[in-house]
Design a protein around this motif. Sequence first.
Motif, short mmCIF file in Angstrom:
data_model
loop_
_atom_site.label_atom_id
_atom_site.label_comp_id
_atom_site.label_asym_id
_atom_site.label_seq_id
_atom_site.Cartn_x
_atom_site.Cartn_y
_atom_site.Cartn_z
N GLU A 2 2.60 13.50 1.11
CA GLU A 2 1.80 13.19 2.29
C GLU A 2 2.22 11.81 2.85
OE1 GLU A 2 -2.94 13.15 3.32
OE2 GLU A 2 -2.33 13.54 1.27
N ARG A 3 2.31 11.73 4.20
CA ARG A 3 2.69 10.45 4.83
C ARG A 3 1.79 10.16 6.02
NH1 ARG A 3 7.83 8.41 3.73
NH2 ARG A 3 9.04 9.79 2.40
N LYS A 4 1.60 8.86 6.29
CA LYS A 4 0.98 8.42 7.55
C LYS A 4 1.93 7.35 8.07
CE LYS A 4 -3.83 8.61 5.72
NZ LYS A 4 -4.60 9.57 6.49
N GLY A 5 2.81 7.68 9.02
CA GLY A 5 3.81 6.71 9.49
C GLY A 5 4.65 6.21 8.34
N ASN A 6 4.69 4.86 8.17
CA ASN A 6 5.47 4.27 7.07
C ASN A 6 4.77 4.34 5.72
OD1 ASN A 6 3.53 2.30 8.13
ND2 ASN A 6 4.43 0.85 6.71
N LEU A 7 3.55 4.90 5.71
CA LEU A 7 2.73 4.82 4.49
C LEU A 7 2.87 6.08 3.62
CD1 LEU A 7 -0.57 3.57 6.18
CD2 LEU A 7 1.21 2.16 5.11
N LEU A 10 0.36 6.09 -3.13
CA LEU A 10 1.02 5.58 -4.34
C LEU A 10 0.99 6.62 -5.47
CD1 LEU A 10 2.45 3.16 -5.64
CD2 LEU A 10 0.20 2.33 -6.36
N THR A 11 -0.09 7.38 -5.56
CA THR A 11 -0.20 8.35 -6.66
C THR A 11 0.83 9.48 -6.53
OG1 THR A 11 -2.02 9.31 -5.41
CG2 THR A 11 -2.60 7.95 -7.30
N ASP A 12 1.45 9.65 -5.35
CA ASP A 12 2.53 10.63 -5.22
C ASP A 12 3.82 10.13 -5.87
OD1 ASP A 12 0.97 12.48 -3.93
OD2 ASP A 12 1.59 11.87 -1.91
N LEU A 13 3.91 8.83 -6.12
CA LEU A 13 5.12 8.26 -6.72
C LEU A 13 4.93 7.86 -8.18
CD1 LEU A 13 6.54 5.82 -3.98
CD2 LEU A 13 7.10 8.21 -4.38
N SER A 14 3.70 7.52 -8.55
CA SER A 14 3.47 7.02 -9.91
C SER A 14 2.00 7.23 -10.30
CB SER A 14 3.78 5.52 -9.96
OG SER A 14 3.34 4.98 -11.18
N SER A 15 1.81 7.55 -11.57
CA SER A 15 0.42 7.66 -12.06
C SER A 15 0.12 6.53 -13.04
CB SER A 15 0.23 9.02 -12.75
OG SER A 15 1.21 9.16 -13.76
N SER A 37 -12.29 6.57 1.59
CA SER A 37 -11.73 7.12 0.35
C SER A 37 -11.12 6.00 -0.48
CB SER A 37 -10.65 8.16 0.66
OG SER A 37 -9.40 7.52 0.80
N ALA A 38 -10.85 6.31 -1.74
CA ALA A 38 -10.24 5.32 -2.62
C ALA A 38 -8.75 5.61 -2.80
CB ALA A 38 -10.95 5.31 -3.96
N ASP A 39 -8.14 6.32 -1.84
CA ASP A 39 -6.71 6.60 -1.91
C ASP A 39 -5.91 5.33 -1.61
OD1 ASP A 39 -7.18 9.25 -2.44
OD2 ASP A 39 -7.00 9.88 -0.35
N CYS A 40 -4.89 5.12 -2.40
CA CYS A 40 -4.11 3.89 -2.28
C CYS A 40 -2.85 4.17 -1.46
CB CYS A 40 -3.74 3.39 -3.67
SG CYS A 40 -2.78 1.88 -3.65
N TRP A 41 -2.85 3.75 -0.19
CA TRP A 41 -1.71 3.93 0.70
C TRP A 41 -0.91 2.64 0.76
CZ3 TRP A 41 -0.61 8.60 2.99
CH2 TRP A 41 -1.63 9.57 2.97
N LEU A 42 0.43 2.78 0.76
CA LEU A 42 1.31 1.61 0.86
C LEU A 42 2.54 1.98 1.66
CD1 LEU A 42 1.46 0.07 -2.75
CD2 LEU A 42 0.63 -1.06 -0.68
N ASP A 185 -3.82 1.87 12.34
CA ASP A 185 -5.27 1.98 12.20
C ASP A 185 -5.67 3.37 11.71
OD1 ASP A 185 -7.81 0.83 12.38
OD2 ASP A 185 -8.16 1.66 14.38
N TYR A 186 -4.95 3.86 10.71
CA TYR A 186 -5.29 5.17 10.14
C TYR A 186 -6.62 5.09 9.40
CZ TYR A 186 -0.34 6.11 10.91
OH TYR A 186 0.90 6.25 11.47
N GLU A 187 -7.43 6.11 9.55
CA GLU A 187 -8.67 6.14 8.78
C GLU A 187 -8.33 6.46 7.33
OE1 GLU A 187 -12.85 8.56 8.67
OE2 GLU A 187 -11.92 8.12 10.61
#
Length: 188
Positions: A2-7, A10-15, A37-42, A185-187
């Motif tokens: 899953e992507r949002k622009g450049n984001l 993190l859990t898709d790459l590492s647990s 949500s508590a999803d960690c986007w980077l 400004d993604y939700e």
Amino acid sequence: MERKGNLIKLTDLSSDFIIDLKYATPDNFTGVQVYQSADCWLDEHTAQILIKAQEIFEKDGYRVKIWDAYRPIRAQKRFWEIMPNDDFIARPPDMTKIKKFRPTHMNGMCVDVTLTDKEGNEIEMPSPFDIMDERAALNYSGHSENGRRNGEYLKQVMESVGFQAYECEWWHFYDVSTDPAPFSDYEI
Ligand SMILES: C[C@@H](N)C(=O)N[C@H](C)C(=O)O
Ligand SMILES: [Zn+2]
């Protein structure tokens, strides 16, 4: 993935991380839950260098706990309304005028982190998170010896992989090893 622009998430790459986004709970300086949500986007590059840091910390017997990562512009504006202090909150941008970007939470290129032991217990650091006074600075003279040493170790490893520490907040790191992406400004 899953992507949002450049984001990326993190859990898709590492647990291997402990993700404890404070602004996804009311336990933060605003007193209310800011993220849905508590999803960690980077930013993807930022995630990759954070994983490099995590591998070093893991070899030394630690885990990385993430207190904040991507932060939408709307949240940055709320923070600034509550605490309009340039030392502790990045000033929200005027997106109609901005020409040049820099690493911030608003493009997922900053992280707020601490370290835990292998069992997930936080180790002593210079101060609590978001304390927003002189005790947040790594060079404050009143920290315990252990807290200061751990804060310096965190900084040394993070800078070795391409982050830059922030002198006013020991937990906050900028990804300075790639070109900055636009703010968004993604939700979340
Ligand atoms: C609010 C605090 N956790 C933080 O991240 N401060 C920096 C300076 C920011 O707002 O980017
Ligand atoms: Zn931060």
